[in-house]
Scaffold this motif. Sequence first.
Motif, PDB file in Angstrom:
ATOM      1  N   LYS A 290       0.829  -1.192   0.000  1.00 45.50           N
ATOM      2  CA  LYS A 290       0.000   0.000   0.000  1.00 45.50           C
ATOM      3  C   LYS A 290       0.872   1.254   0.000  1.00 45.50           C
ATOM      4  N   SER A 291       0.296   2.335  -0.414  1.00 49.37           N
ATOM      5  CA  SER A 291       1.038   3.600  -0.467  1.00 49.37           C
ATOM      6  C   SER A 291       1.566   3.983   0.905  1.00 49.37           C
ATOM      7  N   SER A 292       0.750   3.817   1.929  1.00 47.17           N
ATOM      8  CA  SER A 292       1.178   4.165   3.287  1.00 47.17           C
ATOM      9  C   SER A 292       2.330   3.281   3.744  1.00 47.17           C
ATOM     10  N   GLU A 293       2.303   2.008   3.359  1.00 48.37           N
ATOM     11  CA  GLU A 293       3.385   1.089   3.732  1.00 48.37           C
ATOM     12  C   GLU A 293       4.670   1.437   2.990  1.00 48.37           C
TER      13      GLU A 293
ATOM     14  N   GLN B 271       2.133  -2.023  -7.259  1.00 46.70           N
ATOM     15  CA  GLN B 271       0.761  -2.531  -7.239  1.00 46.70           C
ATOM     16  C   GLN B 271       0.331  -3.087  -8.593  1.00 46.70           C
TER      17      GLN B 271
ATOM     18  N   ASP C 198      -3.906   2.415  -4.800  1.00 44.31           N
ATOM     19  CA  ASP C 198      -4.907   2.348  -3.736  1.00 44.31           C
ATOM     20  C   ASP C 198      -5.333   3.730  -3.256  1.00 44.31           C
TER      21      ASP C 198
ATOM     22  N   GLU D 205      -7.042   8.586   4.078  1.00 43.48           N
ATOM     23  CA  GLU D 205      -5.895   8.095   3.323  1.00 43.48           C
ATOM     24  C   GLU D 205      -4.567   8.653   3.831  1.00 43.48           C
TER      25      GLU D 205
END
Length: 874
Positions: A2-5, A245, A254, A337
Amino acid sequence: MKSSELRQSFLSFFESKQHQVVSSSSLIPANDPTLLFTNAGMVQFKDVFLGEDLRPYSRATTSQRCVRAGGKHNDLENVGYTARHHTFFEMLGNFSFGDYFKQEAISYAWEFLTEVLKLPKEKLLVTVYADDDEAFDFWHQNIGLPKEKIIRIGDNKGGRYQSDNFWAMGDTGPCGPCSEVFYDHGEHIWGGPPGSPEEDGDRFIEIWNVVFMQFNRSVDGTMAPLPKPSVDTGMGLERIAAILQGVHSNYEIDLFQNLIAASAKAVGTEDLESQSLRVIADHIRSCSFMIVDGVIPSNEGRGYVLRRIVRRAVRHGNKLGQKGVFFHKLVDALDAEMGEAYPELRKLKDRVASILLKEEEQFAKTLDQGMKILEEAIGQLGDEKTIPGETVFKLYDTYGFPADLTNDVARENSLEIDEAGFEAAMDAQRARARSASNFSMDMSGSVKLESVTEFTGYDHLQGQCEIEAILVDGAYVDTLEAGQSAAIILKSTPFYGESGGQVGDQGWLRGAGAFKVSNTTKQAKAHLHQGELKEGSLSVGDLVTGEVDRTMRMATTLNHSATHLMHEALRRVLGEHVTQKGSLVNAERLRFDFSHFEGVTAVEIEQIEDMVNEQIRMNRSVDTDIMDIEAAKQKGAMALFGEKYDSEVRVLTMGADYSIELCGGTHVKRTGDIGMFKIVSEGGIAAGVRRIEALTGKAAIDYTRQTEAVLTSVASLVKGNKDNALDKVSALNEQARSLQKELDVLKGKMAALAGADLASQATDIAGGKLLVAQVEVNDPKELRDLLDQLKSKLESAVILLAAVNADKVSLIAGVTKELTKQVRAGDLIKMVAPLVDGKGGGRPDMAQAGGNNPAALPEALALVPAWVAEKVSG
């Protein structure tokens, strides 16, 4: 991933490599007036690269929020039309400030990409600057890339280094050769490697840029080596997330998919592939974070860029069928987000939504009408493919349509806009609006000052000082004679140099001559004592006694300390969204500009005054500490607008942690020294910006006495006293209202009589009556009432009434409904008004005008019957 990860993985990787994790800086650059917005991760470190800012770390890593929607770096018009352009994006970066250089930077990039993210090595290729053999050899010999996967790009033209592989933040500043890493999406996607004719395709995508900072470029293009070679890297979070992704467009990751889904729900569409939804999802990010960092929609600068983006998003929602407000509703989805990574967004999300809602509501009033005009203009083009510049300007000037929004609509219709014509119309408007500006005299001229003045004025208002330099008309001189104006630089001084909103000190420099200091300013690290030598002579090296005007300094100090107390009170009463937008602190009063989207109520003014005066009565200590900038932030110190701070800062604490701010100004020892605080005015000065003016000390007491004297005078006039003056005035006011009602009734009766008399003067025309008359009426409302009565009495008529008052002509025309097809009131007014040196207009049934030539009125009225007769007969 994910982008946050991904964001966290990058920061953690470089933290393990002894990099300091540094928070994203504001989108408003604090150290570079040449930039509209922060557009790269290195912006907050510019002064570190230049050797002007020392940090306690030599390695750093960040996830920097960036905007490219104004100035040199502007991607706004491409958003929605490409897979990777955004107005807002996150730049992951690692930096070395004179620590490691090319080899380590390349190694770190390769390790993170291939070992942490596990990208296939065969999918990667790199570019290097044309003559950067060191980088080329390291990629080949140490990393093991085949030579055919290392592409040399760029050249050195006349020492200016202008190419794709020589990176610069702007036209000036730190820069250097770079090495970029590209990802190959595969043969099924069109495009060629960098440097090839097909490089603009989407097959090979840049994912990492390693900049080797070696130079500082000046305005004239001169390249000077930096004190220490450094490293600046950047990797777009959105681009690398797309690769990880397994998607090709950034809008498929995402983060964007969730925002697009929320946008679709807000506008009421199920078409998740809509280009307009991509625009909206992109724009909510840039708009929200601009507001978080203190930008408010306005008609200039950063505020205008924000307004353009909001209106572009609203127009795309309108295009999808959403006629109501919707954009502000997406702030919650954005918080879901990105709120965890950027807690400042989560903290201010309600305020962000409120400001966006107000801007949406304002634009909604003109959107439909503007779109109709644009659609009509497009419909009239025929075979032409360009919308005229005059139309583009009218939409901008009258309906608030930014040119790029009109260009969006044009592009959707396979058209272009006449940009040159639009700019010509804009230039004409600027010329009309341009007014003379007054600039303060720069006593230093164009001389670059190397002097460093030690400021001793925190504790002393007098001291012996040595003259280091004298400037007359921007040039250095050795001696100053009586009668000459100059700027004197001292090695040390008790005079405060104008900064942070506080005015510079005045006073005297006394030695072999007497120099009257009218102002003290700062340039670089030197204090310039500006003024005139009244007697004697002074020379470089002389010792003088500096004497600061004590009365002026003390009054200014009271106002400055009160400004800090008021700033905190504003935040507590109005909300933490309040940020300083400017200030002026002098001996007379304090002026404070701040962000707030609505007027401050009388109750809130009272609360703010009470809060500040409570701190004054408590007579708490005012403490100053010198500490490094990070420690200051941890203590909770708030930086003031427009100030640039060194690595060590002065922290001002007032009232047992009531207010903690960074400030280099002069202040009282205890809050009780301020004496009294009184707000005397509050109002708006720009969209979303308010201004408060206040008084302290003796000035506040004098103001209170003056107000009391006015109250005493009013009480005397109404035959009362201070205790019952309000009741007396209220009674008189009620009596005046009652008398006014009686007067209005009498005027109505008189108007009815006058109307009956005038009606009898009407003449016959085809289909009704014509009445042209000059009347004795002083009030515009009476003139309108008289017209309405005559239209009612005459039933079918064309009426023109004129009145003369104080050398001014008032005209009003009325046409009953059944005659408006033949005679329009607006046309009648437009015919008559110029004859009396006036202008006006209106509806078909009623129109008004004013004029400046009463002498021409009889002749003008005489022309009306023939004009009307021609209209009704035709």
